[in-house]
Design a protein around this motif. Structure first.
Motif, PDB file in Angstrom:
ATOM      1  N   GLU A 186       0.789  -1.225   0.000  1.00 11.50           N
ATOM      2  CA  GLU A 186       0.000   0.000   0.000  1.00 11.50           C
ATOM      3  C   GLU A 186       0.825   1.281   0.000  1.00 11.50           C
ATOM      4  N   ARG A 227     -10.275   0.257  -2.806  1.00  9.98           N
ATOM      5  CA  ARG A 227      -9.428   1.352  -2.327  1.00  9.98           C
ATOM      6  C   ARG A 227      -9.999   2.704  -2.772  1.00  9.98           C
ATOM      7  N   SER A 286     -12.889   3.729  -0.744  1.00  8.04           N
ATOM      8  CA  SER A 286     -12.477   4.196   0.583  1.00  8.04           C
ATOM      9  C   SER A 286     -11.914   5.603   0.509  1.00  8.04           C
ATOM     10  N   TYR A 287     -11.089   5.858  -0.513  1.00  5.78           N
ATOM     11  CA  TYR A 287     -10.552   7.213  -0.680  1.00  5.78           C
ATOM     12  C   TYR A 287     -11.679   8.222  -0.928  1.00  5.78           C
ATOM     13  N   ARG A 328      -4.657   6.754   3.443  1.00  2.81           N
ATOM     14  CA  ARG A 328      -4.065   5.516   2.939  1.00  2.81           C
ATOM     15  C   ARG A 328      -3.918   4.491   4.055  1.00  2.81           C
ATOM     16  N   THR A 363      -7.352   3.116   4.874  1.00  2.92           N
ATOM     17  CA  THR A 363      -7.761   2.213   3.798  1.00  2.92           C
ATOM     18  C   THR A 363      -7.046   0.884   3.907  1.00  2.92           C
ATOM     19  N   VAL A 394      -8.341  -2.989   3.050  1.00  2.00           N
ATOM     20  CA  VAL A 394      -7.525  -3.962   2.321  1.00  2.00           C
ATOM     21  C   VAL A 394      -7.267  -5.201   3.165  1.00  2.00           C
TER      22      VAL A 394
END
Length: 323
Positions: free
Chosen positions: A127, A207, A210-211, A217, A220, A225
């Motif tokens: 990530e 992802r 989520s953003y 990050r 997320t 993840v």
């Protein structure tokens, strides 16, 4: 538009100069030859796939056969409840929990190192690391799995143990703690690599969603993840557990191979695998009770590993259904 069946499509390998019946006969011959080749290839693939199954069946058969002979002389109850393990002495005792305690203690120490560090490394590589960083660090990380385990054993004995003795002066020269710590470092590549592969397989749409909700990050990675990839991460954990339970040389060199019933990692102990090595290198006659102990111990180790694998299968199934 109608589509001609496969048998009606002209075969380019059949000469055009042949008549209708001859062309059909030649086509049928070529079709049978192709089917024979495909059947042969399928049989070879099945044989290759059966090798691992047949090997496992053979191992289980040998362990059970020799263990039955062992338990004909040693009661199963004594094997499970005795608190001493001295099968090679005149006053023989066969308490498997003595070896099991060393195996479980060393494995827990190793997993306490490998699982947290391996998971953190996997999250970073999946990530946060850039492409070049990932392509550089991952091969370097996997090099750890290529180091011979005997080297890890001497590293634990000659480097890690003296360092630990500066912190714990009463720590003996042979102990489970140093062996378990080094074994955990050895297992990190297995946990990190498989976990990172599982995280990379998570769809990018999760992802992005989520953003879009305003997550960072880190949020997320941890909240989206990791849960979505947990079935694969659980597989990595189970592989690490199996690797820790089956490790031999690190424990044989650094843990002391002293069969004492203890769960204290700061004491020397013997494990199932180190005992098998000790007996296998000896001069015990084939068929003796002392020799047959390695098969009873090996069967116990296989059952322990089977329990971990079943637990991992249950975890994978549960989280795969949840996500």
């Amino acid at each position: 538009m109608a589509i001609a069946p496969p048998d009606a499509i002209p075969n380019p390998t059949v000469p055009l100069s042949l008549g209708g019946e001859a062309r059909l006969a030649e086509f049928a011959r070529l079709k049978k030859a192709r089917q024979r080749r495909e059947a042969l290839i399928e049989g070879l693939l099945l044989l290759a796939a059966s090798v691992s199954v047949l090997t496992t069946v053979g191992i289980v058969y040998i362990l059970i056969r020799e263990s039955i002979s062992f338990f004909s002389h040693v009661p199963l109850w004594d094997f499970l409840t005795d608190t001493q393990w001295t099968p090679l002495f005149d006053d023989a005792h066969f308490g498997i929990w003595v070896l099991m305690s060393g195996t479980l203690t060393s494995s827990l120490v190793a997993l306490a190192v490998a699982i947290p560090l391996g998971t953190v490394i996997a999250i970073y590589l999946s990530e946060f690391a850039g492409h070049k960083t990932r392509e550089t660090l991952k091969p370097l990380l996997e090099l750890l799995s290529g180091v011979p385990t005997i080297i890890y054993g001497f590293f634990a004995l000659l480097v890690v143990t003296p360092l630990l003795q500066k912190i714990f002066p009463e720590l003996p020269g042979f102990n489970v703690l140093s062996a378990g710590l080094v074994m955990g470092v050895m297992i990190i590549p297995y946990v990190a690599s498989l976990s990172e592969d599982a995280m990379r397989a998570v769809p990018m749409s999760l992802r992005e969603g989520s953003y879009a909700m305003g997550s960072t990050r880190f949020q997320t990675a941890v909240n989206v993840v990791v849960p979505a990839a947990f079935s694969g991460i659980a597989s990595a954990y189970i592989l690490g557990i199996s690797r820790a339970v089956g490790e031999t040389m690190i424990l044989a060199v650094a843990a002391g191979m002293q069969p004492t019933l203890t769960f204290n990692p700061m004491e020397p102990a013997a494990t199932i695998t180190s005992f098998i090595v000790q007996v296998a290198l000896g001069d015990l006659p084939h068929g003796s009770i002392g020799y047959q102990t390695i098969f009873a111990a090996g069967l116990s180790l296989m059952l322990l590993t089977l329990c971990f694998n079943l637990a991992g299968y249950w975890l994978r199934k549960r989280f795969r259904e949840a996500y």
